[in-house]
Design an enzyme around this catalytic site. Sequence first.
Site, PDB file in Angstrom:
ATOM      1  N   ASP A 203     -25.417  67.125  26.025  1.00 62.15           N
ATOM      2  CA  ASP A 203     -25.178  67.698  27.352  1.00 62.15           C
ATOM      3  C   ASP A 203     -25.724  69.112  27.419  1.00 62.15           C
ATOM      4  O   ASP A 203     -26.049  69.713  26.416  1.00 62.15           O
ATOM      5  CB  ASP A 203     -23.667  67.802  27.564  1.00 62.15           C
ATOM      6  CG  ASP A 203     -23.116  66.620  28.325  1.00 62.15           C
ATOM      7  OD1 ASP A 203     -23.912  65.881  28.908  1.00 62.15           O
ATOM      8  OD2 ASP A 203     -21.882  66.463  28.327  1.00 62.15           O
ATOM      9  N   LYS A 225     -26.607  67.574  32.756  1.00 67.85           N
ATOM     10  CA  LYS A 225     -26.663  67.602  34.213  1.00 67.85           C
ATOM     11  C   LYS A 225     -26.356  69.005  34.693  1.00 67.85           C
ATOM     12  O   LYS A 225     -25.274  69.515  34.447  1.00 67.85           O
ATOM     13  CB  LYS A 225     -25.628  66.643  34.811  1.00 67.85           C
ATOM     14  CG  LYS A 225     -26.026  65.198  34.687  1.00 67.85           C
ATOM     15  CD  LYS A 225     -24.950  64.319  35.269  1.00 67.85           C
ATOM     16  CE  LYS A 225     -24.203  63.618  34.172  1.00 67.85           C
ATOM     17  NZ  LYS A 225     -23.080  62.823  34.614  1.00 67.85           N
ATOM     18  N   GLY A 256     -19.482  68.493  26.233  1.00 67.26           N
ATOM     19  CA  GLY A 256     -18.807  69.789  26.324  1.00 67.26           C
ATOM     20  C   GLY A 256     -17.307  69.573  26.436  1.00 67.26           C
ATOM     21  O   GLY A 256     -16.847  68.598  27.037  1.00 67.26           O
ATOM     22  N   ASP A 258     -13.635  68.463  26.072  1.00 64.40           N
ATOM     23  CA  ASP A 258     -13.028  67.210  25.628  1.00 64.40           C
ATOM     24  C   ASP A 258     -13.666  66.061  26.401  1.00 64.40           C
ATOM     25  O   ASP A 258     -13.880  66.179  27.614  1.00 64.40           O
ATOM     26  CB  ASP A 258     -11.520  67.246  25.895  1.00 64.40           C
ATOM     27  CG  ASP A 258     -10.837  65.985  25.405  1.00 64.40           C
ATOM     28  OD1 ASP A 258     -10.307  66.024  24.279  1.00 64.40           O
ATOM     29  OD2 ASP A 258     -10.845  64.969  26.122  1.00 64.40           O
ATOM     30  N   MET A 332     -15.565  73.325  37.597  1.00 66.51           N
ATOM     31  CA  MET A 332     -16.590  73.070  38.615  1.00 66.51           C
ATOM     32  C   MET A 332     -16.143  73.674  39.948  1.00 66.51           C
ATOM     33  O   MET A 332     -16.270  73.063  40.999  1.00 66.51           O
ATOM     34  CB  MET A 332     -16.837  71.558  38.755  1.00 66.51           C
ATOM     35  CG  MET A 332     -17.276  70.934  37.436  1.00 66.51           C
ATOM     36  SD  MET A 332     -17.598  69.164  37.524  1.00 66.51           S
ATOM     37  CE  MET A 332     -15.960  68.486  37.336  1.00 66.51           C
TER      38      MET A 332
END
Length: 422
Positions: A203, A225, A256, A258, A332
């Site tokens: 990632d 992403k 990244g 958990d 986020m």
Amino acid sequence: MFEPTAPREAPIHPLALRLSGKAVLCVGAGAVSERRVNQLLEAGAQVTVIAPAAVPGIEELADAGGLTWLRRGYGPGDLEGMWLAHTATGDRELDARVSADAEGLRIWCVNASDHAASSAWTPAVARTEEGITVAVTAGGDPRRAAGLRNAIALAADTGLLPLRRRRAGAGSVALVGGGPGDPGLITVTGRRLLAAADVVVADRLGPRDLLKELDPSVRIIEVGKAPGDHLASQDEINAVLVREARTGNRVVRLKGGDPFVLGRGGEEAAHCRENGVAVEVVPGVTSAVSVPAAAGIPVTHRGVAAGFSMATGHDELTELPARPDHTLVLLMGVARLGRNTATLLGRGLRPDTPVAVIERGWTPDQRVTIDRLDSIAATAEAIGVANPAVVVIGDVVRLSPHAAGRLAPAVPAPGRQPLPVA
Ligand code: SAH
């Protein structure tokens, strides 16, 4: 096997024995014998112990039928039919006699009281999860051998040894939580699996520095992403995992934080299982808790907050508790920070509730921005706050050293009752 010192005479010849079903005699039933007996039983040997008295562990094994205990002294004929003997009676002369009798019958014998006269040695042994057995002898110094064995086992467990298979076997997938980015914050199991991986599906977040340490022959597939710039869709990632495992690779899906916290680890695991691919999940240190910690913010603190809720900033925050003594952690949460703070203000959360935005936690470019609920969105916009970032809302933010001077009233000293918040 590993022989660190030059022996005086001819070097020993290391050998690994299959003892399953083989008769082995142990003379003596003290603590040394007990350790050996357990190792022999683990290897599947048929163990006979001869001793007038035994430590409780051996007695229990005998009672349970795990071994035969002849409750008497050693006598001629006891070695008949044995493949291997071990003598640890605490009596040097008796050990020497057993040893000499064994020699006469061409049976290898470990003599615990005389290394030099012993025809066989028991090495210090470590077994790793990767099916590797490490056996260490250290010139007849068992403690030195055990110390070395422990160091090798630790290096193996922590991924510092090249554990990668060179012969192909069954493929598998491990969904490994890599933690928030600092290479020290992956688990020991995660690190070990990474060291054994043939393929790493990586990632954008997580401990990217660990990728640089991998053997150049390890294939790294980037599927990270960035918001708005989708390198690989979830379906593509799922397909890559199954495809790579099916061709016999050990695949580590390095994620990244958990894998099961807003990481779609559940979907990836289910997809592997549905396609008959063995999958294991290794938990990680989630950014939801560790990134606030990087800014000195405990998500709970006695007398300040007794609980916390975590959500994605993409969702409407209409259901979550809106109280300063219940910490909200948003992942986020950059894009909708203004909307979310407005929602919480609308639900009655005090305008002066402190908020922290921690960008790139645990990296050298970490930035912490602290402000009030009613002004954080404008501040964040003005200074160009960007992903990845964790948003923390609640009175625990006052405990951060970064809060000093930005918020009133003063930070309570840790351990003391907090000042009442106006
Ligand atoms: N499974 C991950 C979360 C994945 S969602 C975990 O348990 O941590 C991705 C979000 O995690 C980012 O948008 C950001 O909010 C947060 N995040 C992950 N690593 C971060 C870091 N080092 N610093 C700040 N935020 C981070």
